[in-house]
Design a protein around this motif. Sequence first.
Motif, PDB file in Angstrom:
ATOM      1  N   LYS A   5       0.832  -1.144  -0.175  1.00  0.00           N
ATOM      2  CA  LYS A   5       0.103   0.105  -0.007  1.00  0.00           C
ATOM      3  C   LYS A   5       0.691   1.235  -0.081  1.00  0.00           C
ATOM      4  CE  LYS A   5      -3.063   0.838   3.053  1.00  0.00           C
ATOM      5  NZ  LYS A   5      -4.151   0.901   4.122  1.00  0.00           N
ATOM      6  N   VAL A   6       1.903   1.183   0.940  1.00  0.00           N
ATOM      7  CA  VAL A   6       2.747   2.418   0.878  1.00  0.00           C
ATOM      8  C   VAL A   6       3.708   2.547  -0.335  1.00  0.00           C
ATOM      9  CG1 VAL A   6       4.610   3.365   2.214  1.00  0.00           C
ATOM     10  CG2 VAL A   6       2.853   2.528   3.343  1.00  0.00           C
ATOM     11  N   LYS A   7       4.061   1.494  -0.910  1.00  0.00           N
ATOM     12  CA  LYS A   7       4.941   1.282  -2.187  1.00  0.00           C
ATOM     13  C   LYS A   7       3.766   1.825  -3.224  1.00  0.00           C
ATOM     14  CE  LYS A   7       8.262  -2.077  -1.786  1.00  0.00           C
ATOM     15  NZ  LYS A   7       8.613  -3.533  -2.539  1.00  0.00           N
ATOM     16  N   ARG A  11       4.565   5.651  -5.365  1.00  0.00           N
ATOM     17  CA  ARG A  11       4.617   5.370  -6.690  1.00  0.00           C
ATOM     18  C   ARG A  11       3.852   6.702  -7.618  1.00  0.00           C
ATOM     19  NH1 ARG A  11       3.165   0.264  -6.945  1.00  0.00           N
ATOM     20  NH2 ARG A  11       5.109  -0.123  -6.752  1.00  0.00           N
ATOM     21  N   GLN A  12       3.055   7.083  -6.991  1.00  0.00           N
ATOM     22  CA  GLN A  12       2.418   8.173  -7.621  1.00  0.00           C
ATOM     23  C   GLN A  12       3.349   9.639  -7.657  1.00  0.00           C
ATOM     24  OE1 GLN A  12      -1.047   9.873  -5.513  1.00  0.00           O
ATOM     25  NE2 GLN A  12      -0.594   8.984  -3.794  1.00  0.00           N
ATOM     26  N   PHE A  13       4.237   9.675  -6.542  1.00  0.00           N
ATOM     27  CA  PHE A  13       5.211  10.694  -6.674  1.00  0.00           C
ATOM     28  C   PHE A  13       6.552  10.181  -7.367  1.00  0.00           C
ATOM     29  CE2 PHE A  13       2.317  10.849  -2.953  1.00  0.00           C
ATOM     30  CZ  PHE A  13       1.909  11.926  -3.274  1.00  0.00           C
ATOM     31  N   GLY A  14       6.757   9.003  -7.734  1.00  0.00           N
ATOM     32  CA  GLY A  14       7.945   8.601  -8.295  1.00  0.00           C
ATOM     33  C   GLY A  14       9.106   8.503  -7.201  1.00  0.00           C
ATOM     34  N   LEU A  15       8.439   8.081  -5.965  1.00  0.00           N
ATOM     35  CA  LEU A  15       9.673   7.655  -4.638  1.00  0.00           C
ATOM     36  C   LEU A  15       9.543   6.375  -4.488  1.00  0.00           C
ATOM     37  CD1 LEU A  15       8.593  11.053  -2.730  1.00  0.00           C
ATOM     38  CD2 LEU A  15      10.297  10.763  -4.292  1.00  0.00           C
ATOM     39  N   GLU A  16       8.878   5.445  -4.978  1.00  0.00           N
ATOM     40  CA  GLU A  16       8.819   4.184  -4.647  1.00  0.00           C
ATOM     41  C   GLU A  16      10.171   3.576  -4.488  1.00  0.00           C
ATOM     42  OE1 GLU A  16       8.217   3.309  -8.979  1.00  0.00           O
ATOM     43  OE2 GLU A  16       7.673   4.988  -7.560  1.00  0.00           O
ATOM     44  N   ASP A  17      11.213   3.679  -5.284  1.00  0.00           N
ATOM     45  CA  ASP A  17      12.487   3.380  -5.469  1.00  0.00           C
ATOM     46  C   ASP A  17      13.328   3.758  -4.090  1.00  0.00           C
ATOM     47  OD1 ASP A  17      11.872   1.862  -7.383  1.00  0.00           O
ATOM     48  OD2 ASP A  17      12.696   3.308  -8.795  1.00  0.00           O
ATOM     49  N   ARG A  18      12.812   4.670  -3.330  1.00  0.00           N
ATOM     50  CA  ARG A  18      13.568   5.176  -2.306  1.00  0.00           C
ATOM     51  C   ARG A  18      13.198   4.388  -0.904  1.00  0.00           C
ATOM     52  NH1 ARG A  18      12.942  11.637  -1.947  1.00  0.00           N
ATOM     53  NH2 ARG A  18      13.826  11.261   0.063  1.00  0.00           N
ATOM     54  N   ILE A  19      12.266   3.759  -1.022  1.00  0.00           N
ATOM     55  CA  ILE A  19      11.923   2.693   0.103  1.00  0.00           C
ATOM     56  C   ILE A  19      12.944   1.745   0.343  1.00  0.00           C
ATOM     57  CG2 ILE A  19      10.118   1.039   1.076  1.00  0.00           C
ATOM     58  CD1 ILE A  19       7.933   2.637  -0.526  1.00  0.00           C
ATOM     59  N   ALA A 102      -0.409   6.502   3.297  1.00  0.00           N
ATOM     60  CA  ALA A 102      -1.303   5.319   2.922  1.00  0.00           C
ATOM     61  C   ALA A 102      -2.176   4.785   4.034  1.00  0.00           C
ATOM     62  CB  ALA A 102      -0.564   4.233   2.253  1.00  0.00           C
ATOM     63  N   VAL A 103      -2.652   5.669   5.108  1.00  0.00           N
ATOM     64  CA  VAL A 103      -3.338   5.318   6.039  1.00  0.00           C
ATOM     65  C   VAL A 103      -5.069   5.334   5.729  1.00  0.00           C
ATOM     66  CG1 VAL A 103      -1.597   5.881   7.982  1.00  0.00           C
ATOM     67  CG2 VAL A 103      -3.450   7.724   7.040  1.00  0.00           C
ATOM     68  N   ASN A 104      -5.760   4.793   6.770  1.00  0.00           N
ATOM     69  CA  ASN A 104      -7.157   4.641   6.236  1.00  0.00           C
ATOM     70  C   ASN A 104      -7.697   6.015   6.461  1.00  0.00           C
ATOM     71  OD1 ASN A 104      -6.967   1.847   6.099  1.00  0.00           O
ATOM     72  ND2 ASN A 104      -7.921   1.517   7.968  1.00  0.00           N
ATOM     73  N   GLU A 105      -8.798   6.277   5.789  1.00  0.00           N
ATOM     74  CA  GLU A 105      -9.698   7.708   5.778  1.00  0.00           C
ATOM     75  C   GLU A 105      -9.968   7.989   7.042  1.00  0.00           C
ATOM     76  OE1 GLU A 105     -13.607   9.456   3.651  1.00  0.00           O
ATOM     77  OE2 GLU A 105     -12.277   8.050   2.762  1.00  0.00           O
ATOM     78  N   GLY A 106      -9.810   9.059   7.596  1.00  0.00           N
ATOM     79  CA  GLY A 106     -10.126   9.852   8.924  1.00  0.00           C
ATOM     80  C   GLY A 106      -8.982   9.814   9.806  1.00  0.00           C
ATOM     81  N   VAL A 107      -7.837   9.251   9.557  1.00  0.00           N
ATOM     82  CA  VAL A 107      -6.786   9.104  10.467  1.00  0.00           C
ATOM     83  C   VAL A 107      -6.117  10.448  10.557  1.00  0.00           C
ATOM     84  CG1 VAL A 107      -4.692   8.084  10.794  1.00  0.00           C
ATOM     85  CG2 VAL A 107      -6.332   6.636  10.136  1.00  0.00           C
ATOM     86  N   LYS A 108      -5.832  10.973  11.517  1.00  0.00           N
ATOM     87  CA  LYS A 108      -5.258  12.555  11.551  1.00  0.00           C
ATOM     88  C   LYS A 108      -3.982  12.293  12.121  1.00  0.00           C
ATOM     89  CE  LYS A 108      -9.699  14.754  12.681  1.00  0.00           C
ATOM     90  NZ  LYS A 108     -10.479  15.434  13.801  1.00  0.00           N
TER      91      LYS A 108
END
Length: 158
Positions: A5-7, A11-19, A102-108
């Motif tokens: 989920k986090v990858k 990915r939408q920001f082009g940063l998945e390879d930094r994980i 990539a947290v669930n909706e409503g998490v602050k």
Amino acid sequence: MSLEKVKDYFRQFGLEDRILEFATSSATVELAAEAAGCEPKRIAKTLSFKVNDTCVLIVAAGDAKVDNAKYKAEFSTKAKMLSPEEAFMMIGHAVGGICPFAVNEGVKVYLDCSLKRFSTVFPACGSSNSAIELTLDELEKYSNYITWIDVCKAWQEE
């Protein structure tokens, strides 16, 4: 799986390879620091709390501890950490890999000022063997944080 989920999120920001994925556990501050090759205080640990019926995440430096009086002043309630079961249900990540991405909706998400000492920090990425090195500007952007707060103690340098 939370790491996937986090990858996908990065990915939408082009940063998945930094994980960073480690062969060993990074589930605690000490283990994460060893795996990432940094000082424990640069691990951006994500603490999960229940405020009324809402999940609140506080991202703090690895050497910081929640100050109950400051927490109560900020949130008007006592600090009550989520159980492992509640954390997974409410956040979408298991304890040991909880992160503000990539947290669930409503998490602050809130960022604690204990992190402001560093140019980069290492938050987890949804699993107990992952992290990503981010600047504070990047942490702000990708965590979708609400605001910086001051609810921790024991991190100020003498």
